[in-house]
Motif scaffolding. Structure first.
Motif, PDB file in Angstrom:
ATOM      1  N   MET A  18       0.823  -1.206   0.000  1.00  0.00           N
ATOM      2  CA  MET A  18       0.000   0.000   0.000  1.00  0.00           C
ATOM      3  C   MET A  18       0.860   1.261   0.000  1.00  0.00           C
ATOM      4  O   MET A  18       1.852   1.347   0.719  1.00  0.00           O
ATOM      5  N   ASP A  19       0.478   2.215  -0.817  1.00  0.00           N
ATOM      6  CA  ASP A  19       1.124   3.521  -0.858  1.00  0.00           C
ATOM      7  C   ASP A  19       0.497   4.372   0.248  1.00  0.00           C
ATOM      8  O   ASP A  19      -0.705   4.643   0.220  1.00  0.00           O
ATOM      9  N   GLU A  20       1.289   4.760   1.214  1.00  0.00           N
ATOM     10  CA  GLU A  20       0.753   5.523   2.355  1.00  0.00           C
ATOM     11  C   GLU A  20       0.219   6.883   1.934  1.00  0.00           C
ATOM     12  O   GLU A  20      -0.733   7.391   2.525  1.00  0.00           O
ATOM     13  N   ALA A  21       0.789   7.479   0.906  1.00  0.00           N
ATOM     14  CA  ALA A  21       0.364   8.819   0.472  1.00  0.00           C
ATOM     15  C   ALA A  21      -1.006   8.791  -0.201  1.00  0.00           C
ATOM     16  O   ALA A  21      -1.840   9.659   0.033  1.00  0.00           O
ATOM     17  N   THR A  22      -1.248   7.779  -1.044  1.00  0.00           N
ATOM     18  CA  THR A  22      -2.504   7.727  -1.796  1.00  0.00           C
ATOM     19  C   THR A  22      -3.523   6.787  -1.184  1.00  0.00           C
ATOM     20  O   THR A  22      -4.717   6.924  -1.435  1.00  0.00           O
ATOM     21  N   GLY A  23      -3.057   5.790  -0.439  1.00  0.00           N
ATOM     22  CA  GLY A  23      -3.948   4.758   0.092  1.00  0.00           C
ATOM     23  C   GLY A  23      -4.258   3.681  -0.924  1.00  0.00           C
ATOM     24  O   GLY A  23      -5.094   2.823  -0.687  1.00  0.00           O
ATOM     25  N   SER A  58      -3.937   6.113 -14.796  1.00  0.00           N
ATOM     26  CA  SER A  58      -3.602   7.200 -15.726  1.00  0.00           C
ATOM     27  C   SER A  58      -3.179   8.463 -14.988  1.00  0.00           C
ATOM     28  O   SER A  58      -2.265   9.167 -15.415  1.00  0.00           O
ATOM     29  N   GLU A  59      -3.852   8.752 -13.890  1.00  0.00           N
ATOM     30  CA  GLU A  59      -3.558   9.957 -13.111  1.00  0.00           C
ATOM     31  C   GLU A  59      -2.293   9.817 -12.277  1.00  0.00           C
ATOM     32  O   GLU A  59      -1.613  10.804 -11.998  1.00  0.00           O
ATOM     33  N   THR A  60      -1.962   8.596 -11.873  1.00  0.00           N
ATOM     34  CA  THR A  60      -0.866   8.359 -10.947  1.00  0.00           C
ATOM     35  C   THR A  60       0.469   8.134 -11.655  1.00  0.00           C
ATOM     36  O   THR A  60       1.494   8.606 -11.213  1.00  0.00           O
ATOM     37  N   VAL A  61       0.442   7.403 -12.747  1.00  0.00           N
ATOM     38  CA  VAL A  61       1.678   7.025 -13.427  1.00  0.00           C
ATOM     39  C   VAL A  61       2.050   8.086 -14.444  1.00  0.00           C
ATOM     40  O   VAL A  61       1.255   8.464 -15.288  1.00  0.00           O
ATOM     41  N   SER A  62       3.279   8.551 -14.327  1.00  0.00           N
ATOM     42  CA  SER A  62       3.802   9.507 -15.285  1.00  0.00           C
ATOM     43  C   SER A  62       5.162   9.040 -15.766  1.00  0.00           C
ATOM     44  O   SER A  62       6.040   8.718 -14.961  1.00  0.00           O
TER      45      SER A  62
END
Length: 65
Positions: A18-23, A58-62
């Motif tokens: 789990m990514d703590e920043a995004t959940g 799409s919003e998260t991966v750059s």
């Protein structure tokens, strides 16, 4: 197969962290609640969540970083 019995494959790819920043899970981009509730969702709910996950990805991966 009717829509009520249609089995939608889980988006889990076995990268359960789990990514703590995004959940969101780093592997499937679901929240803990979405992961826990997957098997109790109707196929229409699962399909809807898959669309949400596509948008999150799409919003998260750059690739510009």
């Amino acid at each position: 197969m009717s829509e009520n019995t249609e089995e939608i494959q889980s988006p889990c790819i076995g990268v359960c962290s789990m990514d703590e920043a995004t959940g969101f899970c780093h592997g499937c981009y679901r929240t803990i609640e979405e992961i826990k509730g997957w098997w109790n969702m109707a196929p229409t709910e699962q399909k809807s969540l898959l669309s949400v996950l596509d948008a999150r990805l799409s919003e998260t991966v750059s690739f510009d970083d």
